[in-house]
Design an enzyme around this catalytic site. Structure first.
Site, PDB file in Angstrom:
ATOM      1  N   HIS A   1     -29.178 -16.248  14.845  1.00  0.00           N
ATOM      2  CA  HIS A   1     -27.825 -16.551  14.357  1.00  0.00           C
ATOM      3  C   HIS A   1     -26.737 -16.178  15.365  1.00  0.00           C
ATOM      4  CE1 HIS A   1     -26.544 -12.425  13.001  1.00  0.00           C
ATOM      5  NE2 HIS A   1     -27.820 -12.248  12.745  1.00  0.00           N
TER       6      HIS A   1
ATOM      7  N   ASP B   1     -26.735  -7.839  17.504  1.00  0.00           N
ATOM      8  CA  ASP B   1     -27.061  -8.509  16.241  1.00  0.00           C
ATOM      9  C   ASP B   1     -26.121  -9.693  16.076  1.00  0.00           C
ATOM     10  OD1 ASP B   1     -27.695  -9.229  13.650  1.00  0.00           O
ATOM     11  OD2 ASP B   1     -26.884  -7.413  12.726  1.00  0.00           O
TER      12      ASP B   1
ATOM     13  N   GLU C   1     -25.101 -16.220   9.015  1.00  0.00           N
ATOM     14  CA  GLU C   1     -26.216 -15.384   8.567  1.00  0.00           C
ATOM     15  C   GLU C   1     -25.713 -14.104   7.923  1.00  0.00           C
ATOM     16  OE1 GLU C   1     -29.334 -12.206   8.930  1.00  0.00           O
ATOM     17  OE2 GLU C   1     -27.291 -12.284   9.740  1.00  0.00           O
ATOM     18  N   GLU C   2     -24.656 -13.537   8.477  1.00  0.00           N
ATOM     19  CA  GLU C   2     -24.175 -12.233   8.024  1.00  0.00           C
ATOM     20  C   GLU C   2     -23.566 -12.273   6.624  1.00  0.00           C
ATOM     21  OE1 GLU C   2     -24.816  -9.499   9.316  1.00  0.00           O
ATOM     22  OE2 GLU C   2     -25.142  -9.760  11.471  1.00  0.00           O
TER      23      GLU C   2
END
Length: 348
Positions: A69, A181, A213-214
């Site tokens: 992502h 991330d 995604e988060e």
């Protein structure tokens, strides 16, 4: 394999892109991969979907979907007060004790504005003992743009992205910065596509650079539905809790012990035969690996696995210290191990 392009990871780390506003990241990724793939498109949610066709005959080729992502945790503008201070809404989950005195950028009309993010209230010199101990909540945070209120209101709108600023650094054998991330996995995915140039791989590799995604695996959900993969491999980071103050049994993974093959997280249970295939391949190839059970959090793998009638899926993770801060750190050896394992798997 050739030397890895950590200058690319630096650019990926330092660029901004909150959920729903990944366009700057996507532009960088597209420029890197356009000559490495046979097909490339962007869907309605902003996922960048690339295809590198395999060598097997039609009817025998499978579609292997990789997904990493592009989005990072960040903020959006929620309110501007009469003094020009900006209040924010988080987009993704923060440990707010990591958010004191941070440099930020507000994506404003007419160009980015540098800002200072800090909790409101008294400075430590005049704060009460209780105030000094308080961990701020998101509602306590304000962005100071150093401009008159009328100028701020003229240039900044509700909903404008606010991204953190942090220089990428190599610290010993660690690669450290914001957004490991999941930009470290985006980097891995690009390097895998690069390594596959001139390498025979039988099946189609559909490398998805996903969005949002988060905030709930949203991009990968729609990408998996349209791609219709036969096998899914999500690429993400995981906790490396191998620092002082945490018992060994809570470590999840450890830096430099190799790529993590996920067994379980709260979004998915990896398909066991795929876990076993990756374990066997790693051991045959002499690639360091570790098994991962993550008790909180999920990845794009959870979305891929539950697409349509279900997809056999596994997640490969990069052990990462200090997740959801601006000093997320991965180990060079683990990055190499993940690239090597993926290339070995795809070229079988």
């Amino acid at each position: 394999m050739s030397e890895l392009h950590f200058d690319l990871l630096k650019r990926l780390s330092e660029i901004g892109g909150i959920p729903g506003r990944e366009e700057r990241v996507r532009e960088l990724v597209e420029a890197e991969v356009k000559d490495l793939v046979d097909e490339l498109r962007t869907d309605a949610l902003g996922n960048l979907i690339t295809v590198k066709r395999g060598s097997a005959p039609d009817g025998e080729r499978k579609r292997i979907m990789l997904s990493s992502h592009m989005d990072e945790i960040g903020f959006i503008v929620k309110y501007i007060d009469d003094k020009g201070f900006v209040r924010v809404q988080n987009a993704g989950g923060f440990d707010t004790k990591n958010l004191y005195a941070r440099n930020v950028i507000v994506w404003a009309r007419g160009g980015d504005l540098p800002g200072i993010l800090n909790p409101g209230g008294r400075p430590v010199h005049i704060a009460s003992p209780d105030e000094r101990k308080k961990i701020p909540e998101i509602k306590d945070l304000v962005v100071d743009l150093g401009l008159p209120a009328d100028e701020v209101k003229k240039r900044v709108r509700i909903g404008d992205p606010v991204t953190l600023v942090q220089e990428f650094r190599e610290v010993g054998d660690l690669l450290c910065g914001k957004d490991m991330d999941d930009r470290a996995s985006v980097f891995v995915q690009i390097e895998v596509l690069r390594a596959l140039q001139g390498v025979n791989h039988p099946h189609d590799v559909v490398a998805v650079f996903s969005t949002q995604e988060e905030v709930g695996l949203r991009g990968a959900t729609v990408a998996a539905y349209s791609v219709e993969p036969d096998i899914g491999v999500a690429l993400d980071v995981t906790l490396a809790v191998d620092t002082p103050g945490v018992p060994a049994e809570e470590a999840t993974t450890r830096l430099s012990d190799g790529v993590a093959i996920k067994v379980y997280d709260t979004s998915m249970i990896s398909t066991r035969w795929l876990v076993d295939e990756f374990i066997e391949l790693a051991e045959q190839s002499g690639i360091r690996y570790q098994l991962e059970i993550l008790m909180g959090g999920g990845t794009d793998g959870g979305a891929i696995q539950r697409s349509r009638g279900g997809v056999p899926t596994v997640t490969l993770s990069l052990p990462t210290r200090y997740i959801h801060s601006v000093v997320e750190a991965v180990h060079k050896a683990d990055v190499r191990a993940e690239i090597d394992l993926l290339v070995a798997y795809l070229s079988r």
